[in-house]
Motif scaffolding. Structure first.
Motif, PDB file in Angstrom:
ATOM      1  N   TYR A 181      64.207  43.269  40.989  1.00  0.00           N
ATOM      2  CA  TYR A 181      62.930  43.930  41.297  1.00  0.00           C
ATOM      3  C   TYR A 181      61.982  42.894  41.879  1.00  0.00           C
ATOM      4  O   TYR A 181      62.158  41.685  41.695  1.00  0.00           O
ATOM      5  N   ASP A 182      60.970  43.378  42.583  1.00  0.00           N
ATOM      6  CA  ASP A 182      60.011  42.474  43.218  1.00  0.00           C
ATOM      7  C   ASP A 182      58.793  42.198  42.351  1.00  0.00           C
ATOM      8  O   ASP A 182      58.214  41.114  42.401  1.00  0.00           O
ATOM      9  N   HIS A 183      58.400  43.200  41.552  1.00  0.00           N
ATOM     10  CA  HIS A 183      57.142  43.062  40.806  1.00  0.00           C
ATOM     11  C   HIS A 183      57.160  44.018  39.615  1.00  0.00           C
ATOM     12  O   HIS A 183      57.746  45.099  39.694  1.00  0.00           O
ATOM     13  N   LEU A 185      54.495  46.036  37.165  1.00  0.00           N
ATOM     14  CA  LEU A 185      53.109  46.451  36.952  1.00  0.00           C
ATOM     15  C   LEU A 185      52.966  47.019  35.549  1.00  0.00           C
ATOM     16  O   LEU A 185      53.735  47.892  35.147  1.00  0.00           O
ATOM     17  N   GLY A 245      52.420  35.924  38.997  1.00  0.00           N
ATOM     18  CA  GLY A 245      52.586  36.400  40.367  1.00  0.00           C
ATOM     19  C   GLY A 245      53.628  37.494  40.488  1.00  0.00           C
ATOM     20  O   GLY A 245      53.615  38.250  41.466  1.00  0.00           O
ATOM     21  N   LYS A 246      54.529  37.573  39.483  1.00  0.00           N
ATOM     22  CA  LYS A 246      55.547  38.628  39.535  1.00  0.00           C
ATOM     23  C   LYS A 246      55.153  39.818  38.665  1.00  0.00           C
ATOM     24  O   LYS A 246      55.889  40.792  38.570  1.00  0.00           O
ATOM     25  N   TRP A 247      53.992  39.733  38.019  1.00  0.00           N
ATOM     26  CA  TRP A 247      53.511  40.857  37.216  1.00  0.00           C
ATOM     27  C   TRP A 247      52.001  40.974  37.379  1.00  0.00           C
ATOM     28  O   TRP A 247      51.319  40.009  37.721  1.00  0.00           O
ATOM     29  N   SER A 248      51.482  42.176  37.146  1.00  0.00           N
ATOM     30  CA  SER A 248      50.031  42.386  37.213  1.00  0.00           C
ATOM     31  C   SER A 248      49.654  43.561  36.325  1.00  0.00           C
ATOM     32  O   SER A 248      50.512  44.269  35.798  1.00  0.00           O
ATOM     33  N   LEU A 272      50.132  46.424  46.458  1.00  0.00           N
ATOM     34  CA  LEU A 272      51.431  45.794  46.206  1.00  0.00           C
ATOM     35  C   LEU A 272      52.409  46.106  47.333  1.00  0.00           C
ATOM     36  O   LEU A 272      53.132  45.220  47.808  1.00  0.00           O
ATOM     37  N   LYS A 275      51.680  44.065  50.322  1.00  0.00           N
ATOM     38  CA  LYS A 275      52.075  42.650  50.171  1.00  0.00           C
ATOM     39  C   LYS A 275      53.584  42.455  50.290  1.00  0.00           C
ATOM     40  O   LYS A 275      54.080  41.348  50.135  1.00  0.00           O
ATOM     41  N   VAL A 277      55.967  44.262  48.450  1.00  0.00           N
ATOM     42  CA  VAL A 277      56.751  44.675  47.285  1.00  0.00           C
ATOM     43  C   VAL A 277      57.531  45.937  47.653  1.00  0.00           C
ATOM     44  O   VAL A 277      56.938  46.945  48.030  1.00  0.00           O
ATOM     45  N   LEU A 280      59.351  48.258  42.778  1.00  0.00           N
ATOM     46  CA  LEU A 280      58.313  48.042  41.772  1.00  0.00           C
ATOM     47  C   LEU A 280      58.718  48.697  40.459  1.00  0.00           C
ATOM     48  O   LEU A 280      59.071  49.878  40.424  1.00  0.00           O
TER      49      LEU A 280
END
Length: 342
Positions: A181-183, A185, A245-248, A272, A275, A277, A280
């Protein structure tokens, strides 16, 4: 010893997906002064206006995620209740909903009739807010007062930073993070900013700086929902070993025109995607049971918004629900619950 009951309390749900049932539920929910915290005449006007169109929209949303057994939130809460029967050794395990059925009044009255003298009240909310935790406590107090019941209460306090909760969350989410996965949340339920500022014990900390949640004193942290969400998230990411940077974090379910706590989930999904992503993952740690806010708002609408903004796939990670690790953790937390003055 079977005279000490555990009472799990979750938010609640309409009795069905009919517009009439949804309107009834929304009216009870939104007329709670801890949810819309304005004087009664103003609240009545606001809610009456909301109830012109919202019940039909919400009924459609509920219908899209409704299960054969009923509301996902209620069904999953009942499954947790059953799991807790095997953990809680002191007496019956009951389930109530703050709005809708079974009501706190119904369950407490029944427990009193059974001769139960002690109740551990367990609001199923990791983070503190007046609109979740306080309203459960106040409703329990009202029932005791109005029905002249005699209970010794213990209270499960918000457990956002308790190791048992965090460990259960990590164990539940870890399998979902094995995929590429990219990110990630972490989307929490939102609140109006004034719900935070009016509880600020210093009167001069919340929203006064860009990093107010990170620098919150223990007394501020104890009542600040946003700071607790940020603390839960940071602790979770640290335990999972997810790099910065990989989570928010974001906040969903905004209602009305008032300023709510930021960042808002909807625009954040678009940011996201912009950018770069593509895949997600989203988890919703303000909820312990999947519900309309997770399944429909994030799993359906959020996924669509993300794709429309250029993302490829949004994967909703399930809540704790009736996970066995969560039931064990919840039991440990409830065993430690301190006495509550009624």
């Amino acid at each position: 010893m079977t005279d000490h009951a555990l009472l799990l309390v979750n938010l609640g749900s309409p009795a069905s997906t009919s517009v009439a049932d949804v309107r009834r539920y929304l009216n009870q929910f939104l007329m709670d002064p801890y949810v819309i915290d304005v004087p009664w005449p103003v609240r009545r006007l606001i809610v009456s206006l909301i109830l012109i169109k919202r019940p039909e929209q919400s009924a459609h949303a509920y219908a899209s995620i409704w299960w054969d057994e009923g509301s996902p939130l209620v069904v999953l809460s009942k499954r947790l209740q059953q799991a807790m029967v095997n953990e809680w050794k002191h007496g019956p395990v009951e389930l109530a909903m703050r709005y809708g059925e079974p009501s706190i009044e119904t369950v407490l009255t029944r427990l009193a009739a059974q001769g139960i003298k002690k109740v551990t009240l367990a609001p199923l909310y990791p983070q503190f807010a007046d609109s979740t935790v306080t309203t459960v406590i106040e409703e329990a107090k009202r029932v005791v007062r109005d029905k002249k019941l005699n209970f010794d209460f213990s209270l499960l306090k918000p457990f956002f930073n308790q190791q048992e909760y965090l460990d259960a969350l990590v164990a539940s989410v870890r399998p979902h993070l094995q995929q590429n996965y990219d990110h990630l949340l972490l989307s929490f339920h939102g609140l109006p900013e004034r719900h935070i500022t009016k509880l600020d014990p210093t009167g001069n900390h919340c929203f006064k700086s860009g990093n107010c949640c990170e620098t919150a004193s223990p007394e501020v942290l104890a009542v600040c929902y946003r700071a607790q969400c940020m603390r839960s998230s940071a602790e979770f990411a640290k335990l999972m070993g997810i790099p910065d940077g990989k989570w928010s974090v974001s906040f969903q379910s905004r209602l009305g025109r008032a300023k709510w706590i930021e960042p808002y989930t909807e625009p954040h999904l678009a940011e996201l995607a912009a950018k770069g992503v593509k895949k997600l993952l989203v988890m919703c740690p303000a909820f312990v049971a999947d519900c309309i806010e997770t399944l429909e708002e994030i799993g359906d609408r959020g996924a669509e918004q993300f794709r429309e903004a250029g993302g490829e796939e949004l994967v909703l990670i399930p809540c704790l629900n009736d996970d066995p690790n969560w039931a064990k953790a919840l039991n440990t937390l409830c065993e430690k619950a301190p006495a509550m003055v009624v």
